[in-house]
Enzyme design. Structure first.
Site, PDB file in Angstrom:
ATOM      1  N   MET A  60       7.949  -5.887 -10.468  1.00 53.65           N
ATOM      2  CA  MET A  60       5.988  -5.377 -10.350  1.00 53.65           C
ATOM      3  C   MET A  60       6.032  -4.713  -9.051  1.00 53.65           C
ATOM      4  O   MET A  60       5.366  -5.271  -7.571  1.00 53.65           O
ATOM      5  CB  MET A  60       5.569  -6.742 -10.325  1.00 53.65           C
ATOM      6  N   PRO A  61       6.413  -3.043  -8.407  1.00 54.03           N
ATOM      7  CA  PRO A  61       6.451  -2.466  -6.945  1.00 54.03           C
ATOM      8  C   PRO A  61       5.014  -1.864  -7.339  1.00 54.03           C
ATOM      9  O   PRO A  61       4.417  -2.122  -7.907  1.00 54.03           O
ATOM     10  CB  PRO A  61       7.365  -1.575  -8.009  1.00 54.03           C
ATOM     11  N   LEU A  62       4.394  -2.761  -5.869  1.00 55.90           N
ATOM     12  CA  LEU A  62       2.896  -2.108  -5.469  1.00 55.90           C
ATOM     13  C   LEU A  62       3.131  -0.902  -4.562  1.00 55.90           C
ATOM     14  O   LEU A  62       3.981  -1.278  -3.924  1.00 55.90           O
ATOM     15  CB  LEU A  62       2.172  -3.579  -4.669  1.00 55.90           C
ATOM     16  N   THR A 112       6.413  -2.453  -1.707  1.00 53.66           N
ATOM     17  CA  THR A 112       6.926  -3.794  -1.783  1.00 53.66           C
ATOM     18  C   THR A 112       7.048  -4.482  -3.046  1.00 53.66           C
ATOM     19  O   THR A 112       6.622  -4.013  -4.292  1.00 53.66           O
ATOM     20  CB  THR A 112       5.141  -4.616  -1.545  1.00 53.66           C
TER      21      THR A 112
END
Length: 129
Positions: A1-3, A72
């Site tokens: 889940m890259p932000l 992130t």
């Protein structure tokens, strides 16, 4: 889940900003193996002079095209991170969106308990994801 947070100097056409975001997402899918439909991006445009990015003694000359990408994420190792840096520099340059000398990338690690995707729940911990 890259932000992904993308910071750039104001003044680009909306279509160009979207191409930049789309190119970053393609790299997330290809290099970070983000699942399809897993797109979390925040784009912030700053006035000239609001991004101060010196060269850290590397002799890098930056322009007003400086772009900072902060990712992130969890679970990616050194090889994937290095591949990310290279792929972003190459693809954004090929698209004429960001010169490699104007690109700064930072990867920040977090843990499953650091995410809530809505409803006030930690979906990684509850088993929803």
């Amino acid at each position: 889940m890259p932000l992904v947070r993308i910071d750039l100097v104001r003044g680009r056409a909306p279509e160009e900003v979207r191409r930049l975001a789309d190119t970053v997402q393609e790299v997330m899918l290809d290099v970070f193996a983000a699942p399809p439909g897993d797109r979390y991006q925040v784009i912030h445009q700053h006035d000239a002079g609001e991004i101060i990015a010196e060269d850290t003694g590397l002799g890098i000359e930056r322009t007003d095209g400086v772009t900072i990408i902060q990712v992130t994420q969890q679970g990616r190792g050194r090889e994937q991170k290095e591949a990310l840096y290279a792929a972003l520099a190459k693809r954004l340059d090929e698209e004429g969106l960001v010169r490699p000398t104007d690109l700064i990338v930072s990867v920040v690690r977090n843990e499953p308990e650091d995410w809530s995707f809505g409803h006030g729940r930690a979906q990684f911990l509850t088993g929803e994801l």
